[in-house]
Write a protein that holds these residues in place. Structure first.
Motif, PDB file in Angstrom:
ATOM      1  N   LYS A  51     -13.317 -69.924  72.770  1.00 50.85           N
ATOM      2  CA  LYS A  51     -14.581 -69.720  73.479  1.00 50.85           C
ATOM      3  C   LYS A  51     -14.545 -68.431  74.303  1.00 50.85           C
ATOM      4  O   LYS A  51     -15.505 -67.651  74.299  1.00 50.85           O
ATOM      5  CB  LYS A  51     -14.872 -70.920  74.384  1.00 50.85           C
ATOM      6  N   ILE A  52     -13.447 -68.193  74.972  1.00 47.43           N
ATOM      7  CA  ILE A  52     -13.311 -66.971  75.772  1.00 47.43           C
ATOM      8  C   ILE A  52     -13.359 -65.736  74.881  1.00 47.43           C
ATOM      9  O   ILE A  52     -14.051 -64.763  75.173  1.00 47.43           O
ATOM     10  CB  ILE A  52     -11.993 -66.993  76.594  1.00 47.43           C
ATOM     11  N   ILE A  53     -12.625 -65.793  73.772  1.00 48.42           N
ATOM     12  CA  ILE A  53     -12.583 -64.654  72.853  1.00 48.42           C
ATOM     13  C   ILE A  53     -13.958 -64.409  72.250  1.00 48.42           C
ATOM     14  O   ILE A  53     -14.425 -63.265  72.188  1.00 48.42           O
ATOM     15  CB  ILE A  53     -11.526 -64.875  71.751  1.00 48.42           C
ATOM     16  N   LEU A  54     -14.630 -65.472  71.824  1.00 44.55           N
ATOM     17  CA  LEU A  54     -15.953 -65.318  71.229  1.00 44.55           C
ATOM     18  C   LEU A  54     -16.954 -64.756  72.235  1.00 44.55           C
ATOM     19  O   LEU A  54     -17.725 -63.846  71.907  1.00 44.55           O
ATOM     20  CB  LEU A  54     -16.449 -66.655  70.673  1.00 44.55           C
ATOM     21  N   LYS A  55     -16.942 -65.269  73.441  1.00 45.63           N
ATOM     22  CA  LYS A  55     -17.865 -64.776  74.472  1.00 45.63           C
ATOM     23  C   LYS A  55     -17.631 -63.288  74.716  1.00 45.63           C
ATOM     24  O   LYS A  55     -18.581 -62.500  74.792  1.00 45.63           O
ATOM     25  CB  LYS A  55     -17.687 -65.555  75.767  1.00 45.63           C
ATOM     26  N   ASN A  56     -16.377 -62.904  74.835  1.00 45.37           N
ATOM     27  CA  ASN A  56     -16.056 -61.496  75.046  1.00 45.37           C
ATOM     28  C   ASN A  56     -16.537 -60.649  73.866  1.00 45.37           C
ATOM     29  O   ASN A  56     -17.102 -59.572  74.055  1.00 45.37           O
ATOM     30  CB  ASN A  56     -14.554 -61.321  75.249  1.00 45.37           C
ATOM     31  N   HIS A  57     -16.334 -61.147  72.658  1.00 48.07           N
ATOM     32  CA  HIS A  57     -16.762 -60.423  71.464  1.00 48.07           C
ATOM     33  C   HIS A  57     -18.282 -60.242  71.456  1.00 48.07           C
ATOM     34  O   HIS A  57     -18.784 -59.158  71.161  1.00 48.07           O
ATOM     35  CB  HIS A  57     -16.301 -61.167  70.211  1.00 48.07           C
ATOM     36  N   LEU A  58     -18.998 -61.304  71.796  1.00 47.91           N
ATOM     37  CA  LEU A  58     -20.458 -61.220  71.818  1.00 47.91           C
ATOM     38  C   LEU A  58     -20.950 -60.239  72.878  1.00 47.91           C
ATOM     39  O   LEU A  58     -21.902 -59.480  72.640  1.00 47.91           O
ATOM     40  CB  LEU A  58     -21.065 -62.603  72.065  1.00 47.91           C
ATOM     41  N   LEU A  59     -20.302 -60.247  74.033  1.00 44.92           N
ATOM     42  CA  LEU A  59     -20.743 -59.382  75.134  1.00 44.92           C
ATOM     43  C   LEU A  59     -20.368 -57.917  74.931  1.00 44.92           C
ATOM     44  O   LEU A  59     -20.993 -57.036  75.520  1.00 44.92           O
ATOM     45  CB  LEU A  59     -20.156 -59.884  76.453  1.00 44.92           C
ATOM     46  N   THR A  60     -19.366 -57.673  74.111  1.00 47.46           N
ATOM     47  CA  THR A  60     -18.914 -56.287  73.922  1.00 47.46           C
ATOM     48  C   THR A  60     -19.231 -55.784  72.520  1.00 47.46           C
ATOM     49  O   THR A  60     -20.197 -55.053  72.321  1.00 47.46           O
ATOM     50  CB  THR A  60     -17.411 -56.157  74.224  1.00 47.46           C
ATOM     51  N   CYS A  61     -18.466 -56.209  71.559  1.00 40.00           N
ATOM     52  CA  CYS A  61     -18.576 -55.693  70.187  1.00 40.00           C
ATOM     53  C   CYS A  61     -19.941 -55.965  69.561  1.00 40.00           C
ATOM     54  O   CYS A  61     -20.560 -55.068  68.982  1.00 40.00           O
ATOM     55  CB  CYS A  61     -17.481 -56.293  69.306  1.00 40.00           C
ATOM     56  N   VAL A  62     -20.420 -57.190  69.683  1.00 44.59           N
ATOM     57  CA  VAL A  62     -21.699 -57.536  69.064  1.00 44.59           C
ATOM     58  C   VAL A  62     -22.847 -56.817  69.772  1.00 44.59           C
ATOM     59  O   VAL A  62     -23.742 -56.273  69.118  1.00 44.59           O
ATOM     60  CB  VAL A  62     -21.917 -59.066  69.043  1.00 44.59           C
ATOM     61  N   ALA A  63     -22.802 -56.792  71.085  1.00 44.99           N
ATOM     62  CA  ALA A  63     -23.859 -56.102  71.835  1.00 44.99           C
ATOM     63  C   ALA A  63     -23.916 -54.628  71.447  1.00 44.99           C
ATOM     64  O   ALA A  63     -25.005 -54.068  71.234  1.00 44.99           O
ATOM     65  CB  ALA A  63     -23.624 -56.249  73.335  1.00 44.99           C
ATOM     66  N   ARG A  64     -22.776 -54.018  71.320  1.00 49.20           N
ATOM     67  CA  ARG A  64     -22.705 -52.608  70.922  1.00 49.20           C
ATOM     68  C   ARG A  64     -23.222 -52.416  69.496  1.00 49.20           C
ATOM     69  O   ARG A  64     -23.978 -51.499  69.208  1.00 49.20           O
ATOM     70  CB  ARG A  64     -21.268 -52.106  71.059  1.00 49.20           C
ATOM     71  N   ALA A  65     -22.828 -53.308  68.597  1.00 53.79           N
ATOM     72  CA  ALA A  65     -23.241 -53.203  67.200  1.00 53.79           C
ATOM     73  C   ALA A  65     -24.742 -53.421  67.034  1.00 53.79           C
ATOM     74  O   ALA A  65     -25.378 -52.799  66.185  1.00 53.79           O
ATOM     75  CB  ALA A  65     -22.473 -54.211  66.348  1.00 53.79           C
ATOM     76  N   MET A  66     -25.316 -54.280  67.843  1.00 55.17           N
ATOM     77  CA  MET A  66     -26.750 -54.543  67.762  1.00 55.17           C
ATOM     78  C   MET A  66     -27.574 -53.318  68.162  1.00 55.17           C
ATOM     79  O   MET A  66     -28.708 -53.160  67.722  1.00 55.17           O
ATOM     80  CB  MET A  66     -27.142 -55.746  68.625  1.00 55.17           C
ATOM     81  N   LYS A  67     -26.997 -52.465  68.963  1.00 52.93           N
ATOM     82  CA  LYS A  67     -27.690 -51.244  69.374  1.00 52.93           C
ATOM     83  C   LYS A  67     -27.549 -50.141  68.326  1.00 52.93           C
ATOM     84  O   LYS A  67     -28.215 -49.124  68.415  1.00 52.93           O
ATOM     85  CB  LYS A  67     -27.147 -50.754  70.717  1.00 52.93           C
ATOM     86  N   SER A  68     -26.688 -50.362  67.354  1.00 53.55           N
ATOM     87  CA  SER A  68     -26.453 -49.349  66.327  1.00 53.55           C
ATOM     88  C   SER A  68     -27.015 -49.838  64.993  1.00 53.55           C
ATOM     89  O   SER A  68     -27.796 -50.773  64.940  1.00 53.55           O
ATOM     90  CB  SER A  68     -24.960 -49.062  66.201  1.00 53.55           C
ATOM     91  N   ASP A  69     -26.571 -49.228  63.932  1.00 53.00           N
ATOM     92  CA  ASP A  69     -27.040 -49.614  62.602  1.00 53.00           C
ATOM     93  C   ASP A  69     -26.151 -50.681  61.959  1.00 53.00           C
ATOM     94  O   ASP A  69     -26.198 -50.868  60.751  1.00 53.00           O
ATOM     95  CB  ASP A  69     -27.138 -48.380  61.699  1.00 53.00           C
ATOM     96  N   GLN A  70     -25.369 -51.402  62.740  1.00 54.51           N
ATOM     97  CA  GLN A  70     -24.434 -52.409  62.216  1.00 54.51           C
ATOM     98  C   GLN A  70     -24.929 -53.836  62.426  1.00 54.51           C
ATOM     99  O   GLN A  70     -24.158 -54.783  62.344  1.00 54.51           O
ATOM    100  CB  GLN A  70     -23.073 -52.249  62.875  1.00 54.51           C
TER     101      GLN A  70
END
Length: 84
Positions: A51-70
């Motif tokens: 849960k901690i890893i997923l939350k961190n991933h969503l807040l960082t990597c996914v948030a960043r990717a959603m702002k790009s073309d990924q």
């Protein structure tokens, strides 16, 4: 992210200790229910780590990717993860 990493490592080290105890219990032929209770506790602890890893991933990597073309790629990655 550093705080999440520290928390994950702390929890995983605790899990490692508990897992060692479970191995010892099996080697000693301890009562099955006692072993199962410890095993369930380790599984619960690992779910908290996930849960901690997923939350961190969503807040960082996914948030960043959603702002790009990924967007499509990262969405598919999350869906595939939950299919496991």
């Amino acid at each position: 992210m550093a705080q999440s990493q520290e928390e994950v490592l702390k929890r995983l080290k605790i899990v490692r200790g508990h897992l060692g105890k479970i191995i010892q219990m099996v080697e000693e032929g301890r009562y099955c229910i006692d072993i199962l209770q410890q095993s369930l506790a380790v599984q619960s602890a690992l779910k908290k780590v996930d849960k901690i890893i997923l939350k961190n991933h969503l807040l960082t990597c996914v948030a960043r990717a959603m702002k790009s073309d990924q967007k499509e790629e990262v969405s598919e990655e999350i869906v595939t993860l939950f299919e496991k």
